[in-house]
Design an enzyme around this catalytic site. Structure first.
Site, PDB file in Angstrom:
ATOM      1  N   ASN A   1       0.848  -1.193   0.000  1.00 23.14           N
ATOM      2  CA  ASN A   1       0.000   0.000   0.000  1.00 23.14           C
ATOM      3  C   ASN A   1       0.891   1.253   0.000  1.00 23.14           C
ATOM      4  O   ASN A   1       1.678   1.453   0.922  1.00 23.14           O
ATOM      5  CB  ASN A   1      -0.888  -0.023   1.256  1.00 23.14           C
ATOM      6  CG  ASN A   1      -1.604   1.284   1.508  1.00 23.14           C
ATOM      7  OD1 ASN A   1      -1.813   2.076   0.602  1.00 23.14           O
ATOM      8  ND2 ASN A   1      -1.969   1.498   2.759  1.00 23.14           N
TER       9      ASN A   1
ATOM     10  N   CYS B   1      -4.173   0.317   5.934  1.00 23.68           N
ATOM     11  CA  CYS B   1      -3.682  -1.066   5.957  1.00 23.68           C
ATOM     12  C   CYS B   1      -3.340  -1.528   7.367  1.00 23.68           C
ATOM     13  O   CYS B   1      -3.295  -2.729   7.634  1.00 23.68           O
ATOM     14  CB  CYS B   1      -2.490  -1.232   5.021  1.00 23.68           C
ATOM     15  SG  CYS B   1      -1.128  -0.113   5.346  1.00 23.68           S
TER      16      CYS B   1
END
Length: 165
Positions: free
Chosen positions: A124, A132
């Protein structure tokens, strides 16, 4: 077509220095200094070290987030594979103060592999903005975070305190 200008700034968070990247339209990167995949895919590009509208919104959002308040999030434009984009989109639906497991995400996205989900989560490019840190292992086990497990624990505790008021 005119090439897009790229901008970067450093942001001092309670968890240490962060690097924010943006183009003319959106925030494209948010990384803790030293994290895995730091500025991945952007290493060879030229960035101006100055603010733009997206970075101003990003800083305002981070200031509010760390103060336990809400602010308008900048437009996000993560760059990744179609699978990664699908996973990152799903991450944005996890409410503040809640967690999901890699397995639950895999089931939600009809993916047979929680490990594949974990790989996408780990890459991410927009730490905090795409949450995340809200993904945990089976049984709530705190596993992996590109920025470091200490930061993940801090963020989850911070969000638990925000939602308990």
């Amino acid at each position: 077509m005119k090439p897009t200008k790229l901008y970067k700034i450093d942001y001092n968070s309670p968890l240490g220095l962060m690097r924010l990247l943006a183009d003319d339209n959106a925030l494209i990167g948010s990384y803790f200094k030293g994290q895995a995949y730091f500025e991945h895919g952007y290493e060879e590009l030229e960035f101006r070290q100055e603010m733009n509208a997206s970075l101003t919104l990003a800083v305002d959002w981070l200031d509010a987030y760390f103060a336990g308040e809400m602010a308008e999030q900048p437009l996000l434009a993560p760059r990744g594979t179609p699978f990664q984009l699908k996973v990152w989109q799903a991450l944005q639906t996890i409410p503040t103060g809640q967690t999901v497991t890699y397995g639950q995400l895999a089931q939600q996205l009809q993916c047979r592999s929680a490990r594949a989900i974990g790989g996408a989560v780990g890459k991410n490019p927009l730490s905090l903005f795409i949450p995340c840190h809200r993904v945990v292992g089976k049984g709530g086990l705190l596993t992996g975070y590109a920025g470091g497990l200490d930061k993940k624990i801090w963020l989850l505790n911070h969000e638990a305190n925000l939602t308990s008021h």
